[in-house]
Design a protein around this motif. Structure first.
Motif, PDB file in Angstrom:
ATOM      1  N   ALA A   2      14.950  -4.195  48.173  1.00  0.00           N
ATOM      2  CA  ALA A   2      14.564  -4.049  46.776  1.00  0.00           C
ATOM      3  C   ALA A   2      13.285  -3.220  46.682  1.00  0.00           C
ATOM      4  O   ALA A   2      12.429  -3.251  47.562  1.00  0.00           O
ATOM      5  CB  ALA A   2      14.338  -5.415  46.152  1.00  0.00           C
ATOM      6  N   SER A   3      13.158  -2.478  45.606  1.00  0.00           N
ATOM      7  CA  SER A   3      11.955  -1.686  45.373  1.00  0.00           C
ATOM      8  C   SER A   3      10.765  -2.596  45.072  1.00  0.00           C
ATOM      9  O   SER A   3      10.933  -3.702  44.537  1.00  0.00           O
ATOM     10  CB  SER A   3      12.162  -0.755  44.181  1.00  0.00           C
ATOM     11  N   ARG A  56       8.914   4.789  44.785  1.00  0.00           N
ATOM     12  CA  ARG A  56      10.061   4.182  44.111  1.00  0.00           C
ATOM     13  C   ARG A  56       9.684   2.770  43.709  1.00  0.00           C
ATOM     14  O   ARG A  56       9.202   1.977  44.536  1.00  0.00           O
ATOM     15  CB  ARG A  56      11.282   4.138  45.026  1.00  0.00           C
ATOM     16  N   SER A  58      10.438  -0.674  40.679  1.00  0.00           N
ATOM     17  CA  SER A  58      11.019  -1.250  39.472  1.00  0.00           C
ATOM     18  C   SER A  58       9.854  -1.684  38.592  1.00  0.00           C
ATOM     19  O   SER A  58       8.751  -1.953  39.090  1.00  0.00           O
ATOM     20  CB  SER A  58      11.907  -2.435  39.813  1.00  0.00           C
ATOM     21  N   ARG A  79      11.664   7.920  39.528  1.00  0.00           N
ATOM     22  CA  ARG A  79      10.940   6.986  40.395  1.00  0.00           C
ATOM     23  C   ARG A  79      11.261   5.531  40.082  1.00  0.00           C
ATOM     24  O   ARG A  79      10.884   4.642  40.847  1.00  0.00           O
ATOM     25  CB  ARG A  79       9.424   7.202  40.273  1.00  0.00           C
ATOM     26  N   ILE A  80      11.912   5.259  38.978  1.00  0.00           N
ATOM     27  CA  ILE A  80      12.056   3.879  38.507  1.00  0.00           C
ATOM     28  C   ILE A  80      13.485   3.414  38.731  1.00  0.00           C
ATOM     29  O   ILE A  80      14.427   3.874  38.071  1.00  0.00           O
ATOM     30  CB  ILE A  80      11.629   3.773  37.033  1.00  0.00           C
ATOM     31  N   ASP A  81      13.650   2.484  39.664  1.00  0.00           N
ATOM     32  CA  ASP A  81      14.978   2.005  40.028  1.00  0.00           C
ATOM     33  C   ASP A  81      15.549   1.050  38.995  1.00  0.00           C
ATOM     34  O   ASP A  81      16.702   1.183  38.585  1.00  0.00           O
ATOM     35  CB  ASP A  81      14.931   1.307  41.389  1.00  0.00           C
ATOM     36  N   ARG A  82      14.752   0.066  38.602  1.00  0.00           N
ATOM     37  CA  ARG A  82      15.218  -0.953  37.660  1.00  0.00           C
ATOM     38  C   ARG A  82      14.140  -1.229  36.631  1.00  0.00           C
ATOM     39  O   ARG A  82      12.945  -1.067  36.911  1.00  0.00           O
ATOM     40  CB  ARG A  82      15.609  -2.243  38.381  1.00  0.00           C
ATOM     41  N   SER A 173      18.020   3.924  34.487  1.00  0.00           N
ATOM     42  CA  SER A 173      17.663   2.744  35.267  1.00  0.00           C
ATOM     43  C   SER A 173      18.363   1.523  34.684  1.00  0.00           C
ATOM     44  O   SER A 173      18.306   1.285  33.464  1.00  0.00           O
ATOM     45  CB  SER A 173      16.153   2.511  35.216  1.00  0.00           C
ATOM     46  N   ILE A 232      19.767  -2.299  44.906  1.00  0.00           N
ATOM     47  CA  ILE A 232      20.573  -1.523  43.961  1.00  0.00           C
ATOM     48  C   ILE A 232      22.066  -1.794  44.149  1.00  0.00           C
ATOM     49  O   ILE A 232      22.848  -1.745  43.219  1.00  0.00           O
ATOM     50  CB  ILE A 232      20.277  -0.020  44.123  1.00  0.00           C
ATOM     51  N   SER A 233      22.464  -2.120  45.360  1.00  0.00           N
ATOM     52  CA  SER A 233      23.883  -2.347  45.630  1.00  0.00           C
ATOM     53  C   SER A 233      24.355  -3.728  45.217  1.00  0.00           C
ATOM     54  O   SER A 233      25.514  -4.060  45.387  1.00  0.00           O
ATOM     55  CB  SER A 233      24.163  -2.170  47.126  1.00  0.00           C
TER      56      SER A 233
END
Length: 247
Positions: A2-3, A56, A58, A79-82, A173, A232-233
């Motif tokens: 996780a980020s 990277r 969240s 840059r923002i995953d979630r 995101s 993310i998966s």
């Protein structure tokens, strides 16, 4: 993996807003508590936070922290995953909101910061928690330690913020929206507007809960964050939530 997760509190609040989350999730996620006190525009607040953050991340933004999160997405979307938006809204201030904030500025300039704090306290908690001495004391302490000068900067940033609604549809995101049913500052309609505009956004409504949902309903908030902020998966990403009220 996780980020790292950047936690951005609202005005007059600090890292203690996230104490239950740090305790419950700190061993699972790298949690970074942002400083949202040193600048007087959303652009400069977001830029400063991004400059100190990993490449990277969240973002979890509460109230004004949601405004900063949306600005960070404008500046660095890749840059923002979630994204988690709590107790916030996407529109700019209207005339009535601006007038209220200008009143706050006059009170603070007149040395009456404590009056502003006491006026805002009932808005932060659900009616049944306003007699909770520990919660009220925590909110009062966070406000006092934020102090009048930082509050003035935060108000100027809030008053001048752009309307974020035109850009919501471009947010890629995965986005979770959390709302306390008895919030005294923002409304369910505000949350539904954001959910409808961000592709795939999920809305979760916390019952018997006000604006400070991280402190009023920490167990529920922690569970939702643990699910949403995973890799993310994760198969749960983007799954439908309790969105019957979300439209």
């Amino acid at each position: 993996m996780a980020s790292p997760v950047v936690l951005i509190a609202s005005q007059l609040l600090d890292g203690r807003l996230w104490a239950p989350q740090v305790e419950a999730l700190g061993s699972r996620f790298e949690l970074i508590i942002a400083d949202q006190t040193g600048h007087d525009t959303m652009a400069s607040m977001a830029s400063a936070i991004l400059a100190q953050a990993p490449d990277r991340i969240s973002i979890v933004g509460h109230g004004m922290g949601g405004f900063i999160a949306l600005e960070a997405l404008r500046q660095a979307p890749a840059r923002i995953d979630r994204l988690v938006l709590m107790s916030t809204l996407a529109s700019a201030d209207g005339p009535a909101q601006t007038a209220r904030r200008e009143g706050y500025l006059r009170l603070v300039d007149g040395g009456r910061f404590d009056e502003v704090v006491e006026e805002r306290l009932p808005m932060l908690l659900s009616p049944q928690r306003r007699s909770d001495e520990a919660l009220v004391a925590a909110a009062r302490t966070m406000a006092a330690e934020t102090g009048p000068e930082a509050f003035l900067r935060q108000q100027r940033a809030i008053m001048s913020r752009p309307d974020s609604r035109p850009g919501l549809g471009a947010i890629a995101s995965p986005t979770l929206i959390l709302f306390g049913r008895q919030d005294g500052i923002v409304t369910l309609a505000h949350q539904q507007e954001i959910q409808a505009a961000i592709p795939g956004a999920r809305l979760e409504i916390l019952e018997d809960c006000g604006h400070l949902l991280t402190l009023e309903q920490p167990t529920r908030v922690n569970a939702l964050l643990a699910e949403w902020l995973g890799p993310i998966s994760s198969p749960s990403a983007g799954s439908p939530g309790e969105a019957g009220d979300g439209g």
